[in-house]
Design an enzyme around this catalytic site. Structure first.
Site, PDB file in Angstrom:
ATOM      1  N   LEU A 135       2.906  43.541   0.497  1.00  0.00           N
ATOM      2  CA  LEU A 135       2.720  42.185  -0.028  1.00  0.00           C
ATOM      3  C   LEU A 135       2.458  42.236  -1.540  1.00  0.00           C
ATOM      4  CD1 LEU A 135       2.338  39.107   0.513  1.00  0.00           C
ATOM      5  CD2 LEU A 135      -0.067  39.582   0.963  1.00  0.00           C
TER       6      LEU A 135
ATOM      7  N   ILE B 232     -33.903  51.795  -3.427  1.00  0.00           N
ATOM      8  CA  ILE B 232     -35.117  52.188  -2.705  1.00  0.00           C
ATOM      9  C   ILE B 232     -35.110  53.675  -2.342  1.00  0.00           C
ATOM     10  CG2 ILE B 232     -35.638  49.879  -1.804  1.00  0.00           C
ATOM     11  CD1 ILE B 232     -34.678  50.937   0.956  1.00  0.00           C
TER      12      ILE B 232
ATOM     13  N   GLU C   7      -7.266  42.548   0.943  1.00  0.00           N
ATOM     14  CA  GLU C   7      -6.818  41.527   1.898  1.00  0.00           C
ATOM     15  C   GLU C   7      -7.315  40.134   1.494  1.00  0.00           C
ATOM     16  OE1 GLU C   7      -6.381  42.600   5.868  1.00  0.00           O
ATOM     17  OE2 GLU C   7      -6.453  44.753   5.436  1.00  0.00           O
TER      18      GLU C   7
HETATM   19  C1  LIG Z   1     -29.211  60.407 -13.668  1.00  0.00           C
HETATM   20  C2  LIG Z   1     -30.706  60.582 -13.770  1.00  0.00           C
HETATM   21  C3  LIG Z   1     -31.266  61.190 -14.871  1.00  0.00           C
HETATM   22  C4  LIG Z   1     -32.653  61.399 -14.947  1.00  0.00           C
HETATM   23  N1  LIG Z   1     -33.176  62.013 -16.037  1.00  0.00           N
HETATM   24  C5  LIG Z   1     -34.516  62.352 -16.053  1.00  0.00           C
HETATM   25  C6  LIG Z   1     -35.076  63.137 -17.117  1.00  0.00           C
HETATM   26  O1  LIG Z   1     -34.392  63.483 -18.073  1.00  0.00           O
HETATM   27  N2  LIG Z   1     -36.378  63.488 -17.045  1.00  0.00           N
HETATM   28  C7  LIG Z   1     -37.179  63.125 -15.993  1.00  0.00           C
HETATM   29  O2  LIG Z   1     -38.350  63.472 -15.991  1.00  0.00           O
HETATM   30  N3  LIG Z   1     -36.675  62.365 -14.983  1.00  0.00           N
HETATM   31  C8  LIG Z   1     -35.360  61.982 -14.973  1.00  0.00           C
HETATM   32  N4  LIG Z   1     -34.844  61.228 -13.927  1.00  0.00           N
HETATM   33  C9  LIG Z   1     -35.711  60.907 -12.785  1.00  0.00           C
HETATM   34  C10 LIG Z   1     -36.097  59.427 -12.727  1.00  0.00           C
HETATM   35  O3  LIG Z   1     -37.102  59.105 -13.657  1.00  0.00           O
HETATM   36  C11 LIG Z   1     -36.568  59.196 -11.279  1.00  0.00           C
HETATM   37  O4  LIG Z   1     -35.406  59.130 -10.505  1.00  0.00           O
HETATM   38  C12 LIG Z   1     -37.414  57.950 -11.132  1.00  0.00           C
HETATM   39  O5  LIG Z   1     -38.676  58.126 -11.725  1.00  0.00           O
HETATM   40  C13 LIG Z   1     -37.639  57.588  -9.668  1.00  0.00           C
HETATM   41  O6  LIG Z   1     -38.147  58.704  -8.980  1.00  0.00           O
HETATM   42  P1  LIG Z   1     -37.429  59.210  -7.662  1.00  0.00           P
HETATM   43  O7  LIG Z   1     -35.988  59.198  -7.863  1.00  0.00           O
HETATM   44  O8  LIG Z   1     -38.071  60.466  -7.261  1.00  0.00           O
HETATM   45  O9  LIG Z   1     -37.756  58.056  -6.621  1.00  0.00           O
HETATM   46  P2  LIG Z   1     -39.061  57.916  -5.724  1.00  0.00           P
HETATM   47  O10 LIG Z   1     -40.286  58.063  -6.535  1.00  0.00           O
HETATM   48  O11 LIG Z   1     -38.913  58.730  -4.528  1.00  0.00           O
HETATM   49  O12 LIG Z   1     -38.970  56.406  -5.318  1.00  0.00           O
HETATM   50  C14 LIG Z   1     -37.912  55.981  -4.496  1.00  0.00           C
HETATM   51  C15 LIG Z   1     -37.981  54.485  -4.391  1.00  0.00           C
HETATM   52  O13 LIG Z   1     -39.157  54.109  -3.684  1.00  0.00           O
HETATM   53  C16 LIG Z   1     -39.612  52.862  -4.144  1.00  0.00           C
HETATM   54  N5  LIG Z   1     -40.960  52.996  -4.661  1.00  0.00           N
HETATM   55  C17 LIG Z   1     -41.531  54.098  -5.167  1.00  0.00           C
HETATM   56  N6  LIG Z   1     -42.773  53.808  -5.552  1.00  0.00           N
HETATM   57  C18 LIG Z   1     -42.985  52.514  -5.275  1.00  0.00           C
HETATM   58  C19 LIG Z   1     -44.100  51.644  -5.455  1.00  0.00           C
HETATM   59  N7  LIG Z   1     -45.231  52.049  -5.988  1.00  0.00           N
HETATM   60  N8  LIG Z   1     -43.961  50.367  -5.065  1.00  0.00           N
HETATM   61  C20 LIG Z   1     -42.830  49.934  -4.521  1.00  0.00           C
HETATM   62  N9  LIG Z   1     -41.754  50.725  -4.335  1.00  0.00           N
HETATM   63  C21 LIG Z   1     -41.852  51.992  -4.708  1.00  0.00           C
HETATM   64  C22 LIG Z   1     -38.671  52.436  -5.253  1.00  0.00           C
HETATM   65  O14 LIG Z   1     -37.691  51.599  -4.712  1.00  0.00           O
HETATM   66  C23 LIG Z   1     -38.054  53.728  -5.703  1.00  0.00           C
HETATM   67  O15 LIG Z   1     -36.779  53.554  -6.272  1.00  0.00           O
HETATM   68  C24 LIG Z   1     -33.482  60.971 -13.881  1.00  0.00           C
HETATM   69  C25 LIG Z   1     -32.904  60.315 -12.794  1.00  0.00           C
HETATM   70  C26 LIG Z   1     -31.538  60.134 -12.727  1.00  0.00           C
HETATM   71  C27 LIG Z   1     -30.965  59.431 -11.528  1.00  0.00           C
HETATM   72  C1  LIG Z   2      -7.697  50.048  -2.154  1.00  0.00           C
HETATM   73  C2  LIG Z   2      -6.783  48.873  -1.987  1.00  0.00           C
HETATM   74  C3  LIG Z   2      -5.827  48.887  -0.984  1.00  0.00           C
HETATM   75  C4  LIG Z   2      -4.932  47.816  -0.849  1.00  0.00           C
HETATM   76  N1  LIG Z   2      -3.961  47.868   0.111  1.00  0.00           N
HETATM   77  C5  LIG Z   2      -2.993  46.910   0.137  1.00  0.00           C
HETATM   78  C6  LIG Z   2      -1.872  46.996   1.026  1.00  0.00           C
HETATM   79  O1  LIG Z   2      -1.800  47.907   1.863  1.00  0.00           O
HETATM   80  N2  LIG Z   2      -0.896  46.074   0.940  1.00  0.00           N
HETATM   81  C7  LIG Z   2      -0.945  45.041   0.039  1.00  0.00           C
HETATM   82  O2  LIG Z   2      -0.026  44.235   0.004  1.00  0.00           O
HETATM   83  N3  LIG Z   2      -2.001  44.920  -0.797  1.00  0.00           N
HETATM   84  C8  LIG Z   2      -3.013  45.824  -0.781  1.00  0.00           C
HETATM   85  N4  LIG Z   2      -4.058  45.710  -1.669  1.00  0.00           N
HETATM   86  C9  LIG Z   2      -4.028  44.647  -2.666  1.00  0.00           C
HETATM   87  C10 LIG Z   2      -5.043  43.561  -2.462  1.00  0.00           C
HETATM   88  O3  LIG Z   2      -4.642  42.714  -1.433  1.00  0.00           O
HETATM   89  C11 LIG Z   2      -5.187  42.836  -3.810  1.00  0.00           C
HETATM   90  O4  LIG Z   2      -5.953  43.683  -4.636  1.00  0.00           O
HETATM   91  C12 LIG Z   2      -5.817  41.488  -3.686  1.00  0.00           C
HETATM   92  O5  LIG Z   2      -4.975  40.605  -3.031  1.00  0.00           O
HETATM   93  C13 LIG Z   2      -6.198  40.913  -5.046  1.00  0.00           C
HETATM   94  O6  LIG Z   2      -5.103  40.958  -5.914  1.00  0.00           O
HETATM   95  P1  LIG Z   2      -5.254  41.612  -7.386  1.00  0.00           P
HETATM   96  O7  LIG Z   2      -6.006  42.879  -7.236  1.00  0.00           O
HETATM   97  O8  LIG Z   2      -3.941  41.665  -8.009  1.00  0.00           O
HETATM   98  O9  LIG Z   2      -6.204  40.617  -8.151  1.00  0.00           O
HETATM   99  P2  LIG Z   2      -5.760  39.322  -9.006  1.00  0.00           P
HETATM  100  O10 LIG Z   2      -4.887  38.457  -8.205  1.00  0.00           O
HETATM  101  O11 LIG Z   2      -5.322  39.755 -10.338  1.00  0.00           O
HETATM  102  O12 LIG Z   2      -7.146  38.591  -9.128  1.00  0.00           O
HETATM  103  C14 LIG Z   2      -8.201  39.137  -9.926  1.00  0.00           C
HETATM  104  C15 LIG Z   2      -9.440  38.348  -9.682  1.00  0.00           C
HETATM  105  O13 LIG Z   2      -9.261  37.030 -10.166  1.00  0.00           O
HETATM  106  C16 LIG Z   2      -9.994  36.118  -9.402  1.00  0.00           C
HETATM  107  N5  LIG Z   2      -9.091  35.133  -8.820  1.00  0.00           N
HETATM  108  C17 LIG Z   2      -7.782  35.270  -8.547  1.00  0.00           C
HETATM  109  N6  LIG Z   2      -7.287  34.162  -7.980  1.00  0.00           N
HETATM  110  C18 LIG Z   2      -8.309  33.292  -7.885  1.00  0.00           C
HETATM  111  C19 LIG Z   2      -8.453  31.969  -7.394  1.00  0.00           C
HETATM  112  N7  LIG Z   2      -7.409  31.349  -6.843  1.00  0.00           N
HETATM  113  N8  LIG Z   2      -9.677  31.383  -7.461  1.00  0.00           N
HETATM  114  C20 LIG Z   2     -10.725  32.056  -8.006  1.00  0.00           C
HETATM  115  N9  LIG Z   2     -10.650  33.292  -8.478  1.00  0.00           N
HETATM  116  C21 LIG Z   2      -9.461  33.916  -8.412  1.00  0.00           C
HETATM  117  C22 LIG Z   2     -10.680  36.931  -8.310  1.00  0.00           C
HETATM  118  O14 LIG Z   2     -11.984  37.252  -8.697  1.00  0.00           O
HETATM  119  C23 LIG Z   2      -9.820  38.166  -8.232  1.00  0.00           C
HETATM  120  O15 LIG Z   2     -10.540  39.296  -7.729  1.00  0.00           O
HETATM  121  C24 LIG Z   2      -5.008  46.729  -1.760  1.00  0.00           C
HETATM  122  C25 LIG Z   2      -6.006  46.716  -2.736  1.00  0.00           C
HETATM  123  C26 LIG Z   2      -6.885  47.769  -2.864  1.00  0.00           C
HETATM  124  C27 LIG Z   2      -7.913  47.722  -3.935  1.00  0.00           C
END
Ligand SMILES: Cc1cc2nc3c(=O)[nH]c(=O)nc-3n(C[C@H](O)[C@H](O)[C@H](O)COP(=O)(O)OP(=O)(O)OC[C@H]3O[C@@H](n4cnc5c(N)ncnc54)[C@H](O)[C@@H]3O)c2cc1C
Ligand SMILES: Cc1cc2nc3c(=O)[nH]c(=O)nc-3n(C[C@H](O)[C@H](O)[C@H](O)COP(=O)(O)OP(=O)(O)OC[C@H]3O[C@@H](n4cnc5c(N)ncnc54)[C@H](O)[C@@H]3O)c2cc1C
Lengths: 391, 249
Positions: free
Chosen positions: A134, A348, A374
């Site tokens: 399509l 979380i 779709e």
């Molecule tokens: C790409 C990346 C780069 C990073 N770089 C650094 C870096 O350079 N140095 C460094 O020190 N750290 C780094 N971090 C670590 C980052 O600071 C931690 O991921 C962050 O502090 C959260 O800790 P955690 O992932 O262990 O989550 P957790 O502490 O396990 O927490 C998990 C989830 O539990 C929930 N939660 C936890 N505590 C509470 C609360 N008190 N109340 C409510 N909900 C809670 C939250 O939804 C939280 O997201 C990096 C992380 C990423 C993903």
């Molecule tokens: C992984 C994947 C697999 C797929 N497989 C198939 C397949 O097997 N066969 C097939 O035929 N197609 C397939 N598709 C295509 C899919 O159906 C289209 O991506 C979809 O119909 C949207 O068309 P488009 O991506 O060209 O977005 P566009 O038509 O360019 O639209 C872009 C955005 O504009 C906005 N928009 C567009 N029209 C309106 C409107 N009338 N009102 C409000 N907002 C609007 C929406 O936010 C939309 O997401 C696949 C797509 C993906 C990502």
């Protein structure tokens, strides 16, 4: 650990459907889950051995009648397969999913008896796959007026143009091409569908590179250069091609909803387990924080309500009373709910959610497709609003 | 060839086992049961033999409580022709009793070959196949990893300590199946629907006298915490010493 989704399905479907769901679930646990990370890190598509195994299990023939070599199931079975496979990988699930709901379905709905005899048995076994042609580079949401053309030449048709986003193109035996045949006709009556063999002269397929969603699913672009097909390659009626496509999409949208819910079911289990294992602040589980619980509870509510609704719509589909709006609405709601929630699910879990082996990032990426595929959600609202504007 | 496959339901292998209040059995509430993995090889082999011969029958049988119907239904869905539940009120653990019940029933039906799993992964008793063969007066080959059928006789291969043993075997026989024998199939939808129409017989098990009794069950002691001997290359000697101490080296 028992899956939360299983506890809901148990009460929503009869015993034999549950047994089928469980068989596919176990298949996913043994044949898919252990390999996913390797497939992802090596950027490979679903391996042939996996497609073969799904074929052996009859998945490609689920709702195809036994008379045509299928499993004789219904749309609920298809959706159950979606739920069971998407729990691990939407990309794997969509492979038989699209082969059926977009590939075999238009043939089942609109094909002649000869066309069904010629293709359904091989489709049911997964030996053949049809692509749903399509979408085009210039025709996405606005799909009623394709830029691909088909021109009559004697008793044959000549097709030109390009299809894209073609799911399963890598393995496809045929593509159902939606082509413009009557440019001056009334809107919705300008196009025709043709069953075109992928091996036909002038058909070129190329995998679309760089796609970071549904990574193991094949998505191709298909070029058609002066491709000649006979008149009986027409699927459905001449100039009624758009109807073939939209009728097919009703069932397809229910399947997309099942993918969204399968991902949600995975995220729910992942988070509720992790929240009890992860100790922070006084070495106590983060599951004790209400802000963490809120997300888990919302996922649970979305899953239970989504499943109940989806299985209800499957029954309407089987009864032939499902409306286009209903199919569109559940696709919109399940995809946006699940993809909104998965961002919170990742939050979380904290930093660990960044890792591929944790699984959430895969579902996060894949859930995007459920919003756009779709029928893009925003475009589908144009359809959904229609009955609401009638006084 | 009429084949009987003896199957057992066992708690899912990821179950966190709890001991029941009587101290002799496990708590079954909330436990998910599944088909014993080795029995899946037995069932698959039976189906393949039937397919190879394009004749005969495959009957699955279990001794156990009524809930075992689920595992029997699964076996029917994969292709067995008939299922028999020799029902008991209790969880069965005594190999003598189970073998007596199975033997009593098998003697009443046409049977050339009995296939079992090599052991049930819950109680790990490993005594049923031989016990059953003795009662039936059948030949018995255990832990078979490869089975070929030609001219009505079997060649069975089994791993023994440091070698592979090849055994020729005539029917009637009891063969217990080891991992690697085959790749079990999954049930498909058609099979599941067809299973509903297949014969399912339920009758009380004729349990003989008890051969043993479980007097107590206890969980293994919790694993002791790991030991960190140090960090980096400098810690290698300490690590080697620690490994020697535990006789791992
Ligand atoms: C790409 C990346 C780069 C990073 N770089 C650094 C870096 O350079 N140095 C460094 O020190 N750290 C780094 N971090 C670590 C980052 O600071 C931690 O991921 C962050 O502090 C959260 O800790 P955690 O992932 O262990 O989550 P957790 O502490 O396990 O927490 C998990 C989830 O539990 C929930 N939660 C936890 N505590 C509470 C609360 N008190 N109340 C409510 N909900 C809670 C939250 O939804 C939280 O997201 C990096 C992380 C990423 C993903
Ligand atoms: C992984 C994947 C697999 C797929 N497989 C198939 C397949 O097997 N066969 C097939 O035929 N197609 C397939 N598709 C295509 C899919 O159906 C289209 O991506 C979809 O119909 C949207 O068309 P488009 O991506 O060209 O977005 P566009 O038509 O360019 O639209 C872009 C955005 O504009 C906005 N928009 C567009 N029209 C309106 C409107 N009338 N009102 C409000 N907002 C609007 C929406 O936010 C939309 O997401 C696949 C797509 C993906 C990502």
């Amino acid at each position: 650990m028992a899956r939360r989704i299983d506890s809901y399905l148990k009460d929503l479907i009869p015993a034999e459907k549950l047994a089928f769901y469980e068989a596919v679930r176990d298949f996913g646990d043994s044949e898919i889950a252990p390999h996913l990370l390797h497939w992802e890190r090596s950027h490979s598509l679903v391996p042939d051995s996996c497609i073969q195994a799904m074929g052996d299990m009859g998945l490609f023939g689920l709702p195809i009648a036994e008379a045509y070599g299928g499993q004789g199931g219904d749309h609920t079975d298809l959706v159950l397969m979606g739920l069971a496979l998407a729990y691990h990988s939407q990309a794997v699930a969509i492979t038989p999913g699209a082969a059926i709901s977009l590939g075999a379905k238009p043939l089942q709905l609109c094909g002649t008896e000869a066309q069904k005899q010629a293709h359904l048995p091989a489709l049911a076994k997964g030996e053949r796959m049809f692509v749903f042609g399509l979408s085009e580079p210039g025709r996405g949401s606005d799909a009623a007026n394709p830029q691909v053309t088909a021109v009559k030449k004697g008793d044959r048709w000549v097709l030109n143009g390009e299809k894209c986003w073609s799911t399963n193109a890598r393995w496809a035996s045929h593509v159902v091409v939606h082509a413009l045949t009557n440019p001056t006709g009334q809107n919705g009556k300008r196009s025709t569908c043709f069953i075109v063999p992928m091996g036909q002269k002038g058909v070129f397929y190329q995998e679309m590179q760089g796609k970071k969603v549904w990574e193991q699913s094949s998505t191709g672009s298909i070029m058609l250069e002066n491709v000649e097909v006979p008149h009986d390659a027409i699927l459905g009626a001449e100039n009624d091609g758009f109807k073939v496509m939209v009728t097919t999409l009703n069932g397809g949208r229910l399947f997309i909803a099942s993918l969204a819910l399968g991902s949600l079911a995975f995220a729910l289990d992942k988070c509720r387990v992790y929240a009890e294992e992860r100790l922070q602040f006084d070495d106590k589980p983060i599951g004790r924080f209400q802000r963490v619980q809120d997300v888990i509870v919302d996922m649970d509510i979305a899953l239970e309500s989504g499943l109940t609704w989806l299985l209800h719509l499957c029954r309407l589909y089987e009864a032939g009373t499902l409306s286009r709006e209903q199919a569109a609405k559940i696709k919109v709601e399940c995809s946006r709910r699940a993809s909104d929630l998965i961002v919170l699910a990742m939050e979380i879990c904290g930093g660990v959610a960044c890792f591929d082996e944790f699984g959430l990032i895969r579902h996060h990426n894949d859930l995007f497709v459920t919003r756009v595929g779709e029928g893009s959600n925003f475009a589908l609202k144009d359809l959904i609003v229609r009955p609401l504007r009638q006084a | 060839m009429d084949i009987v496959v003896c199957i057992k339901r066992v708690p899912a292998t990821d179950t966190a086992i709890k001991i029941a209040a009587d101290g002799k059995s496990i708590e079954t509430a909330g436990v998910t049961f599944e088909l014993n993995a080795y029995d899946e090889f037995a069932l698959e082999q039976a189906l393949r033999i039937k397919e190879q011969l394009n004749a005969g029958s495959v009957t699955v049988v279990t001794v156990g409580p009524k809930d075992c119907k689920k595992q029997l239904d699964d076996a029917l869905a994969r292709g067995a022709d008939k299922a028999v539940l020799l029902s008991t009120t209790d969880w069965m653990y005594d190999g003598m009793q189970v073998a007596s019940a199975l033997a009593a029933w098998i003697k009443t039906v046409p049977c050339h070959l009995v296939l079992c799993g090599r052991q049930a992964v819950d109680s790990d008793n490993n005594q049923l196949p031989a016990n059953l063969a003795g009662r039936l007066g059948f030949a018995c080959v255990t832990e078979v990893g490869k089975l070929t059928l030609a001219d009505g006789a079997f060649t069975a291969e089994r791993d023994i300590e440091g070698a592979r043993e090849v055994v020729a075997c005539k029917t009637p026989a009891v063969i217990s199946c080891q991992k690697g024998l085959n790749e079990p199939r999954y049930a498909n939808l058609k099979g599941i629907m067809a299973a509903k129409k297949k014969p399912f017989v339920e009758q009380p098990a004729q349990l003989g006298a008890r051969g043993m009794e479980i007097v107590a069950l206890s969980l293994p002691a919790p694993r002791a915490a790991g030991k960190i001997v140090g960090n980096g290359a400098g810690a290698v000697p300490a690590l080697i010493a620690a490994l020697r101490e535990t006789k791992a080296l």
